[in-house]
Every structure is written in C-alpha cells, then in structure tokens.
Design a protein around this motif. Structure first.
Motif, mmCIF file in Angstrom:
data_model
loop_
_atom_site.group_PDB
_atom_site.id
_atom_site.type_symbol
_atom_site.label_atom_id
_atom_site.label_comp_id
_atom_site.label_asym_id
_atom_site.label_seq_id
_atom_site.Cartn_x
_atom_site.Cartn_y
_atom_site.Cartn_z
ATOM 1 N N THR A 131 36.630 44.496 51.704
ATOM 2 C CA THR A 131 35.539 44.988 52.552
ATOM 3 C C THR A 131 34.247 45.091 51.757
ATOM 4 O O THR A 131 33.163 44.732 52.240
ATOM 5 C CB THR A 131 35.912 46.362 53.144
ATOM 6 N N GLU A 132 34.343 45.561 50.523
ATOM 7 C CA GLU A 132 33.150 45.645 49.668
ATOM 8 C C GLU A 132 32.615 44.248 49.335
ATOM 9 O O GLU A 132 31.406 44.029 49.270
ATOM 10 C CB GLU A 132 33.497 46.384 48.369
ATOM 11 N N LEU A 133 33.543 43.332 49.118
ATOM 12 C CA LEU A 133 33.131 41.957 48.815
ATOM 13 C C LEU A 133 32.361 41.352 49.983
ATOM 14 O O LEU A 133 31.333 40.677 49.783
ATOM 15 C CB LEU A 133 34.366 41.102 48.506
ATOM 16 N N VAL A 134 32.831 41.588 51.188
ATOM 17 C CA VAL A 134 32.142 41.082 52.376
ATOM 18 C C VAL A 134 30.745 41.675 52.484
ATOM 19 O O VAL A 134 29.768 40.982 52.774
ATOM 20 C CB VAL A 134 32.968 41.379 53.644
ATOM 21 N N ALA A 135 30.633 42.970 52.210
ATOM 22 C CA ALA A 135 29.322 43.630 52.273
ATOM 23 C C ALA A 135 28.377 43.065 51.207
ATOM 24 O O ALA A 135 27.195 42.825 51.477
ATOM 25 C CB ALA A 135 29.487 45.137 52.103
ATOM 26 N N ASP A 136 28.891 42.857 50.010
ATOM 27 C CA ASP A 136 28.061 42.293 48.943
ATOM 28 C C ASP A 136 27.601 40.882 49.288
ATOM 29 O O ASP A 136 26.455 40.496 49.016
ATOM 30 C CB ASP A 136 28.852 42.250 47.625
ATOM 31 N N THR A 137 28.501 40.109 49.888
ATOM 32 C CA THR A 137 28.165 38.729 50.254
ATOM 33 C C THR A 137 27.081 38.704 51.325
ATOM 34 O O THR A 137 26.149 37.882 51.266
ATOM 35 C CB THR A 137 29.416 37.982 50.752
ATOM 36 N N VAL A 187 31.346 32.832 56.024
ATOM 37 C CA VAL A 187 29.975 33.108 55.599
ATOM 38 C C VAL A 187 29.080 31.980 56.102
ATOM 39 O O VAL A 187 29.314 30.806 55.787
ATOM 40 C CB VAL A 187 29.879 33.195 54.060
ATOM 41 N N THR A 188 28.075 32.315 56.880
ATOM 42 C CA THR A 188 27.132 31.323 57.393
ATOM 43 C C THR A 188 25.853 31.361 56.569
ATOM 44 O O THR A 188 25.138 32.361 56.582
ATOM 45 C CB THR A 188 26.795 31.578 58.866
ATOM 46 N N PRO A 189 25.546 30.294 55.826
ATOM 47 C CA PRO A 189 24.304 30.274 55.044
ATOM 48 C C PRO A 189 23.124 29.819 55.897
ATOM 49 O O PRO A 189 23.304 29.335 57.024
ATOM 50 C CB PRO A 189 24.619 29.245 53.961
ATOM 51 N N SER A 190 21.942 29.940 55.357
ATOM 52 C CA SER A 190 20.746 29.490 56.077
ATOM 53 C C SER A 190 20.414 28.043 55.776
ATOM 54 O O SER A 190 19.511 27.474 56.396
ATOM 55 C CB SER A 190 19.553 30.368 55.701
ATOM 56 N N THR A 226 31.611 33.790 40.720
ATOM 57 C CA THR A 226 31.404 34.231 39.331
ATOM 58 C C THR A 226 30.907 35.661 39.200
ATOM 59 O O THR A 226 31.029 36.263 38.126
ATOM 60 C CB THR A 226 30.406 33.296 38.635
ATOM 61 N N GLU A 227 30.341 36.230 40.265
ATOM 62 C CA GLU A 227 29.791 37.580 40.174
ATOM 63 C C GLU A 227 30.501 38.568 41.103
ATOM 64 O O GLU A 227 31.103 39.544 40.645
ATOM 65 C CB GLU A 227 28.297 37.559 40.503
ATOM 66 N N LEU A 228 30.444 38.307 42.400
ATOM 67 C CA LEU A 228 30.943 39.289 43.358
ATOM 68 C C LEU A 228 32.457 39.439 43.313
ATOM 69 O O LEU A 228 32.972 40.575 43.246
ATOM 70 C CB LEU A 228 30.490 38.899 44.772
ATOM 71 N N ALA A 229 33.179 38.346 43.388
ATOM 72 C CA ALA A 229 34.645 38.432 43.419
ATOM 73 C C ALA A 229 35.221 39.075 42.158
ATOM 74 O O ALA A 229 36.074 39.975 42.263
ATOM 75 C CB ALA A 229 35.249 37.046 43.642
ATOM 76 N N PRO A 230 34.806 38.671 40.947
ATOM 77 C CA PRO A 230 35.342 39.341 39.750
ATOM 78 C C PRO A 230 35.031 40.839 39.714
ATOM 79 O O PRO A 230 35.867 41.648 39.294
ATOM 80 C CB PRO A 230 34.650 38.610 38.592
ATOM 81 N N ARG A 231 33.827 41.192 40.182
ATOM 82 C CA ARG A 231 33.437 42.606 40.151
ATOM 83 C C ARG A 231 34.274 43.433 41.106
ATOM 84 O O ARG A 231 34.766 44.515 40.753
ATOM 85 C CB ARG A 231 31.952 42.726 40.496
ATOM 86 N N GLU A 232 34.456 42.974 42.330
ATOM 87 C CA GLU A 232 35.184 43.769 43.317
ATOM 88 C C GLU A 232 36.699 43.704 43.104
ATOM 89 O O GLU A 232 37.423 44.591 43.534
ATOM 90 C CB GLU A 232 34.842 43.286 44.739
ATOM 91 N N SER A 233 37.180 42.633 42.456
ATOM 92 C CA SER A 233 38.625 42.502 42.226
ATOM 93 C C SER A 233 39.098 43.344 41.047
ATOM 94 O O SER A 233 40.304 43.619 40.924
ATOM 95 C CB SER A 233 38.993 41.029 41.970
ATOM 96 N N LYS A 234 38.196 43.727 40.194
ATOM 97 C CA LYS A 234 38.568 44.438 38.979
ATOM 98 C C LYS A 234 39.341 45.724 39.305
ATOM 99 O O LYS A 234 38.904 46.549 40.099
ATOM 100 C CB LYS A 234 37.310 44.769 38.178
ATOM 101 N N GLY A 235 40.500 45.858 38.694
ATOM 102 C CA GLY A 235 41.315 47.053 38.884
ATOM 103 C C GLY A 235 42.143 47.036 40.143
ATOM 104 O O GLY A 235 42.782 48.037 40.478
ATOM 105 N N THR A 236 42.154 45.913 40.880
ATOM 106 C CA THR A 236 42.942 45.814 42.107
ATOM 107 C C THR A 236 43.846 44.590 42.029
ATOM 108 O O THR A 236 43.763 43.783 41.106
ATOM 109 C CB THR A 236 42.043 45.687 43.359
ATOM 110 N N ALA A 237 44.712 44.453 43.032
ATOM 111 C CA ALA A 237 45.610 43.292 43.107
ATOM 112 C C ALA A 237 44.997 42.160 43.926
ATOM 113 O O ALA A 237 45.668 41.161 44.213
ATOM 114 C CB ALA A 237 46.941 43.714 43.721
ATOM 115 N N MET A 238 43.734 42.303 44.311
ATOM 116 C CA MET A 238 43.089 41.276 45.130
ATOM 117 C C MET A 238 42.821 40.017 44.313
ATOM 118 O O MET A 238 42.338 40.085 43.186
ATOM 119 C CB MET A 238 41.774 41.806 45.710
ATOM 120 N N HIS A 239 43.139 38.867 44.902
ATOM 121 C CA HIS A 239 42.834 37.572 44.295
ATOM 122 C C HIS A 239 42.012 36.782 45.308
ATOM 123 O O HIS A 239 42.463 36.519 46.416
ATOM 124 C CB HIS A 239 44.116 36.812 43.950
#
Length: 722
Positions: free
Chosen positions: A429-435, A458-461, A478-491
């Motif tokens: 959910t946090e990853l979606v918000a960051d994106t 994700v719809t880009p412009s 390289t930025e959002l996914a590694p940050r939000e996945s840290k400390g969780t089992a999310m891949h």
C-alpha cells in the motif's frame, strides 16, 4: 572445387532439373501443409516476465489485450442509441475465434473508460493469438459513419505493415542494370540474379515448412529475403566474373568453370560460412526470437551458397561462350584471347592512396566517426504507434485514445508483489502511494491478483517508448520497491511494455560484447589460417568493427533521431528495436569479411609472384576494385529497396546494411586497408614459426580479374567451348 565444377558442367541438365524439381516439390508441400508461424515473441526470462507469471498464478498465457475506441461528433457518448449500437458491435467481436473477454465501457464496474469531454469511449478486448485483426476490423467498419470514428489498436489489434514487394522489385532492377554495366552481356547479367532468386525462393519455402516444427516468427521471411538476395547475387557475381575472365584469356568453358570455382568458389564458401557462423552465434545473446530469425537467415545463406556452387556453373556450362557479349565472342574467335582492360583510373586511385597512407587513414576514420557518432546515444526499445506516419491506422488510433485518455494510455506499467502476510500488504500500500506521487504518473489503480499477491496498474503521462516512462520504471525498481520492501517479506516485480523492452535491452547490451568478441576471434583465426599472417586478420577484424559502427550509427541517425525518416514514409524517430544492432553487426561482419578475403587474396597472390609489397597492394587493389565496387552497389541497392517496405524494422535493417556495405567497400577495402598495409610495410606478411607449425594448410584464393602485371599473356586456343 575443380572436380565439382567439372561434374556440374558434365551433368548440367541434371543439376538444373534437380533444382527445379526441388522448388516445385517444396512449393507443392507448402501448398498442402501451409505455414505455422509464431505470432508471439518469446522474450528471455527477466523481472518483467516473472511479474506476469506471478500475476497469472504461475501459469503461462499467450493472451494479450487490444482496444476498440470510438468518438462521436454529433451524439452524446452515453446516448442510449449509441450505447445500444456499440454494444451490438462488441457482442459480434466477442463471438470471434480467439476472443477471451470483451470489457464494455458501459459496464457499471468499469471506471474511466468514457471521456465525456472528448465524447470518446473504449472497450478492452482480451484475446489469444488465434484472433484475426482483419475480422475485428471488418466488424468495426460496419458501424463507422461520417460522425462516428472507430479505431482499433493495442498489442492484440496493432496493424503490422506488410511488405508488398514493389520496392524490392525496383532494387532487383537496379541490380540487373549494374550487372549489365559490368558484363555488357544480357545472359551473363541475368545469371547472378536468377541463381540468387532460386536460392532465396527454395530456402524461404523450406523455412515456411519448418515453421511447423520450430518457433519461427513471420518476420523471418522478410529478413531471409533481404539477406539472401544481397549475398546470393554477390556470390554469383564473383563466380561469373572469374569465369568470364578465364574465358577471355583463352580457356575452354569447362576449364574456366574449374578455375572460377577453385578461386571464387573458395571465397564464396569462406564468406558464406562466416556469415552463417555469425548468425548462428547469436544464441549467445539469449534472445530466443532473435536466435530463431538468425537460424532462418543462416539457412537462406546456405541455400544461396549452394546455388552459386552448383546451379550457376551448370547454367554457365549451358551458355558456353555466350556468357560473353557478341563483340567479345567475335574477338575471342579471331584472336584466341581478349586483352585485359588497363584499369588506369583504379591504378591512379591506389597510387594516390599509397603515396600518403597516413592521410588516407585519418580521412577514412574521420568520416567513420561522423557517421557512427549517433551510436553513442542509441536508445534500445520498441517504437509505439506515436511514431507511425500521420494518416496510418495505428497513428489514427493513437491520436484518438491519447486525446481522450492521455499519451500513456497504452503504456501501462504493472507492479506485482508477493505479499504473504499483512506486513507485506501494508508495505505494498505504501509502495502504491509512493508511485502515485512520482512525476509523470497520472494514476495508480488496483488490479486483480491471486491470493498472496498484490498488483496495481500505473498509468504514465508519456508513451511506452518515452524515456520519461522508463524513468518511472527505474524509480520503482531501484528506489521505491527496495525502500518499502525492507524488513518485510514483500518481493516486488515491475512489468509492462516499457519494462519488458528495458529488460531486453539490458540482456542485449550485456551479452553483445561477448558476441562481438566471439565472431571477431573466429574471423581472426580464419584469416590467419588462410593468409599465414597476423596483421591481415587484425586489420580485417578492426575494420569490420568500424563498418559495423557506421551501419548502426546511420540507422540511429535516421530511425531514432528522425533525420530524413520522412523519405521512407515512417513518421517520427523512435527507439531502435534490439534486432537492428545485432543483425547489422552479424551480417556486416560476414559481408565485410567477404570483401577482405577477395581484396587481400589478390594482393597476396601478387606478392607471392613478384615479392614486392607496395606493388602487391597497388596491383591487387586495382584488379579487385571493380568487382568489389559493383558487388557493393548491387547489395546496397537490394538492401535500400527493402527500406521502402513500410516496416520500420525492415527499413532500419536495410538502411543500416546498405550504408555499412557501401562504406566498407569504397572507404575501408579500397582506401583504409591498402593504406594500413602500406604503412605497416613488409611486416604485413610476417607469421610466427610456432603458429606455422600448428596451422592447417588451407588455401583461400580470390579471383584475379586480369593477368599479372608484366606477366606474358596466355593465348591458348579457345575453339572448344565444351
């Protein structure tokens, strides 16, 4: 090789009959069996493909989606009469073979598929490869009116340009005119063209039949024709030219054929083998579709070599001395031989090159740098409909959907994550918000996914080919996914058209240096064995790489930068598809090796006879120049003709190969290589004694167009032609 020449000369009618029978048999077999080309492009395993596998619950699927979009200019897009009409149209589409689902914009559960401001709506068609775009287009056309525009597009419904053959026919006509200008004899001019066509036709029939057992894309046919016609005509040209030269020196027809195959025939085998090995070596790149296309092209080259070594000598044996012009035959009858041409212009050309070799080297390298310069900014990807020419169906579709739903309508980025627990779900959910907060992102919407998996669209412009869209993919990975996945089992995995193209580009660019190293090493070894020299293969390999850079650079300048792309009717510049740099590299390396062998063999032959290095370069270059120049012009004319086919990939291939071949023939082989060998001096032919002991004895002789300078002219009786 002389034994082969004498065999086909004696059994000439049987050889010709065998080729005709093979063509008829292959055509008949194909008529019964049909083709089974693969419509989908298998890509190497990557993050993008893993994302789709996770989203599909681990099962493979060839289903893709397309879009039907409509715009009304006189009726409200939600008017009941228009809704009823469009619903009937969608029902008809849903009944077509291959259609899995049709999602109507008027379904209450569908959001965002109607644009009231633009009075436009779209429906999504999910289908397999069994769906025929023509069937959808036929249904849609029945509902179009002067006030209702309907377009279809997207991966499942994109219009793939077809090659009509008109432009290619013009290229063949140019090739015929060049052959006639060289030979001054109609029959001799027709033979290289005829044998090249037979070789290509038989090979393509075989490839079509092989599509039943191999995963072959239908683009392989066009690629095979482009490559086969170019090399097939050139290979036949070398043999015909050598045969005619031997006839004019007074030899009988059979002896002339034996000499032609023993010299030019060896060069043809060497050149064909080099091209085929360069093509088959593409398995190193790890791209299945590229490998299958390369194998098909290699089969085409194999068939053209076969026709050049068997069918062509048989036809030449049937012609006898009619391979010469009427004037030449009369002179041969009276004098017993024909004096070779003086070639004063080529003599002056090479004299100037050898007087100032360093200046010649620098001049060629400056030209190469200017043409190859755009290669430094190459953008590997796939062109989308935004780059198509105005007025085409794909461009009309893009303009309609982008006006109502944005340029990024067909550039959806898919985020898929394995979320086995609540902490992972929260992280997603946090990853979606960051994106959603990234620059260039229009919206992020949830997507259906199996248990334990979360997904979002994700719809880009911007379009799928735009670098801004690539920047979004990179930021998520390289930025959002590694940050939000840290400390969780999310891949997290990221997919979509842009991500897939980026992964392919990464695979290609990562393996391309190894591929170039392999084919360069192979070329070096083959030339070292043939010429007993280290300098000759080194100059050959290095100059081949220069020609490759020039060919790819020219393709980038025109088809990525868009410089003059309007000439080919292809709209705007776009990323270069991954097929282009690899195929151009492999083919140019093989073709350039052909010219290197032809040129240096003649120089080596002259040096062995007289022992003078500078003279060998001048005379060898002079006697090879005409055939190299005509061969390059013929090949370039065939390649350029394909550039007007209307297909962006084929056009980029044609232009890249044509520019590379012309540059290689006129500036590399006729200027740079002679200048380099002159500057290096006698060390050109040095070969270590230890290497001599382990090197097999292989002769790679190239044809000599006239008698050796200062050697007595051979004047045997030419009365017997058979």
């Amino acid at each position: 090789m002389s034994s082969l020449a004498r065999f086909v000369a004696v059994h000439r009618r049987g050889v010709v009959t065998a080729w005709i029978t093979a063509l008829i048999a292959l055509a008949g077999w194909l008529l019964v069996a049909g083709t089974a080309f693969s419509d989908t492009s298998e890509v190497p395993e990557s993050e993008a493909t893993q994302a789709l596998a996770v989203l599909n619950g681990g099962t493979a699927s060839d289903a893709t989606s397309g879009t039907i979009v409509w715009k009304s200019t006189d009726t409200d897009i939600t008017d009941s009469s228009l809704v009823a009409s469009m619903s009937r149209m969608l029902e008809q589409v849903s009944s077509l073979t291959g259609v899995t689902t049709v999602v109507s914009p008027y379904d209450q559960a569908v959001a965002g598929a109607v644009s009231p401001d633009e009075n436009t709506a779209y429906a999504t068609v999910v289908a397999t490869s069994d769906l025929s775009r023509d069937d959808v287009a036929q249904i849609v056309s029945g509902y179009e009116t002067d006030t209702l525009q309907i377009e279809i597009g997207g991966p499942a419904l994109e219009l793939i340009p077809s090659v009509d053959g008109v432009a290619e026919s013009l290229g063949m006509l140019v090739a015929l005119l060049l052959l006639f200008a060289l030979f001054r004899a109609k029959r001799a001019a027709l033979l290289p063209l005829a044998t090249g066509v037979v070789g290509v036709a038989s090979s393509l029939l075989a490839v079509m039949l092989a599509s039943h057992v191999l995963d072959i894309p239908d683009d392989a046919i066009t690629m095979g024709a482009l490559i086969g016609l170019g090399v097939g005509i050139d290979y036949s040209l070398f043999i015909v030219h050598r045969h005619r030269s031997a006839l004019m020196s007074g030899k009988t027809v059979v002896d002339s054929l034996a000499e032609a195959l023993s010299s030019s025939g060896r060069a043809v085998i060497f050149a064909g083998a080099t091209v085929m090995l360069a093509l088959v070596g593409m398995f190193i790149l790890g791209l299945p579709i590229l490998t299958s296309m390369a194998i098909c092209a290699a089969v085409t080259v194999l068939f053209t070599v076969g026709t050049a070594l068997t069918l062509l000598p048989s036809l030449l044996a049937m012609l006898g001395t009619k391979a010469l012009s009427r004037t030449q035959r009369e002179e041969l009858r009276i004098r017993g031989s024909i004096a070779p041409p003086a070639r004063r212009r080529w003599n002056a050309w090479f004299s100037r090159v050898l007087r100032r070799p360093v200046v010649s080297i620098v001049a060629v390298l400056l030209v190469a740098g200017a043409i190859a310069g755009p290669l430094a900014q190459i953008h590997i990807g796939r062109a989308d409909a935004s780059a198509d020419a105005a007025g085409t169906e794909n461009r009309e579709y893009f303009e309609l959907v982008s006006a109502a739903f944005g340029d990024g309508f067909n550039a959806t980025i898919i985020i898929v994550a394995e979320t086995p627990d609540s902490a992972s779900e929260g992280a997603f959910t946090e990853l979606v918000a960051d994106t959603a907060a990234l620059d260039g992102v229009v919206m992020v919407t949830p997507a259906a996914a199996p248990e334990g998996v979360s997904a979002a669209y994700v719809t880009p412009s911007t379009t799928a080919q735009a670098e801004d869209t690539e920047a979004i993919v990179t930021a998520i990975r390289t930025e959002l996914a590694p940050r939000e996945s840290k400390g969780t089992a999310m891949h997290v995995y990221v997919s979509g058209a842009t991500a897939i193209n980026m992964d392919i580009a990464s695979t290609l660019l990562g393996n391309l240096p190894l591929y170039l190293l392999v084919i360069s090493s192979l070329g070096f070894l083959l030339l070292a064995v043939g010429f007993r020299s280290l300098v000759v293969p080194l100059t050959g390999v290095v100059t081949n790489l220069i020609s490759i850079a020039v060919g790819i650079g020219a393709a980038v300048a025109i088809f990525q930068y868009g410089w003059g792309i309007e000439l080919f009717g292809l709209g705007a510049g776009a990323p270069i598809i991954y097929l282009i740099p690899v195929l151009v590299a492999g083919l140019v390396f093989g073709l350039a090796m052909d010219y290197q062998v032809f040129l240096v063999s003649r120089m080596h032959e002259e040096r062995e006879r007289f022992g003078e290095h500078q003279r060998a370069i001048r005379v060898g270059g002079r006697e090879s120049a005409t055939v190299i120049a005509i061969a390059a012009l013929i090949m370039a004319s065939v390649f350029v003709s394909f550039a007007f086919s209307g297909d962006r990939i084929v056009a980029a291939m044609g232009v890249g190969l044509a520019v590379a071949v012309l540059f290689d023939a006129f500036l590399v082989r006729l200027v740079l290589v002679p200048a380099l060998l002159a500057a290096i001096g006698r060390r050109t032919w040095a070969y270590p004694s230890w290497a001599e002991r382990i090197t097999p004895n292989v002769s790679l002789e190239a044809p000599a167009e006239i008698e050796f300078e200062s050697a007595p002219h051979h004047t045997t009786n030419a009365g017997a032609t058979r």
